[in-house]
Design an enzyme around this catalytic site. Sequence first.
Site, short mmCIF file in Angstrom:
data_model
loop_
_atom_site.label_atom_id
_atom_site.label_comp_id
_atom_site.label_asym_id
_atom_site.label_seq_id
_atom_site.Cartn_x
_atom_site.Cartn_y
_atom_site.Cartn_z
N HIS A 173 -0.41 4.30 2.62
CA HIS A 173 -0.49 4.28 3.67
C HIS A 173 0.64 4.62 4.83
O HIS A 173 1.29 3.80 4.45
CB HIS A 173 -1.32 2.33 4.15
CG HIS A 173 -1.87 2.25 5.40
ND1 HIS A 173 -2.73 2.80 5.83
CD2 HIS A 173 -1.26 2.35 6.76
CE1 HIS A 173 -2.85 2.58 7.27
NE2 HIS A 173 -2.26 2.82 7.49
N GLU A 201 0.68 -1.25 -0.17
CA GLU A 201 -0.27 0.36 0.09
C GLU A 201 1.21 1.21 -0.32
O GLU A 201 1.22 1.87 0.57
CB GLU A 201 -0.92 0.44 1.09
CG GLU A 201 -1.94 -1.02 1.54
CD GLU A 201 -3.41 -0.64 1.65
OE1 GLU A 201 -2.98 -0.12 2.37
OE2 GLU A 201 -4.15 -1.35 2.05
ZN LIG Z 1 -4.93 3.13 5.28
#
Ligand SMILES: [Zn+2]
Length: 266
Positions: free
Chosen positions: A240, A237
């Site tokens: 994030h 990700e």
């Molecule tokens: Zn997140």
Amino acid sequence: MRRESKRAKTRRTLLTGAGFGLAAGVLVTFVAARTVIERQEEELAAENAQLKQANEELALQAVKVDAVTDSAELLAGDSDGWCLALVNEGHPLDTEYTPAELTEIDSERSVDSRIAESLQNMLDDGAASGLSMYVASAYRSYDKQRDVFNSTMQDWISRGYTPLNAYDETKKSVAVPGASEHATGLAVDIISSEYEELDDRQGDTDEQKWLMEHCWEYGFILRYPEEKADITGIIYEPWHYRYVGEEAAKEITEQGVTLEEYILGQ
Ligand SMILES: [Zn+2]
């Protein structure tokens, strides 16, 4: 005039010599004693520094234990390691936890007030470097997380997946309610205005490259790096970011480890 007898003169010379000798001896002893005291002071200072370091390491170990066993209490407290709470599928956060104080990033998004300034500085410095990015997601309550999880799972089911497979598939990109870092108020999804998709290519944007290089300076880490999905349980990700404090962020970055490895020592 009375002549000093030879014997008396010799005696006086000897006494004077002894006097000088004694004085010199005292001086030498004094200097030697001072050297010893200085050395002892140095050794004491070194021992103190070692003890201090050992104490800090012990405190960090205690925080790491709390980070795993009682993340909500750690987060709610004011110990140095409050921001190290480990939240993942194996270590869910107490569903009752809510940050004591939230600060709005914009009308829809908030973070734990304790990280607001660091986050803002990071965003401002990124903007000053000519980059364009924004916080797409920040604090999410347990209930909100459950809604996100359920709707994503429904998407998979409507694509023909069985509920069990849909659950497994959803879990790869959305944290199970209780296992989401967004409930801590310390995690943010930041995306590039130039490329707003949440996929691997987000990581190729100038914004993410800058964030990945500099986020630790503001106390953040890229929480779910590429090649670490087997440890974090979450796919890559590149948007994030999680606040862990400047010291831990620096160590985690230098060691090239995940928060799991840092806390659990895996
Ligand atoms: Zn997140």
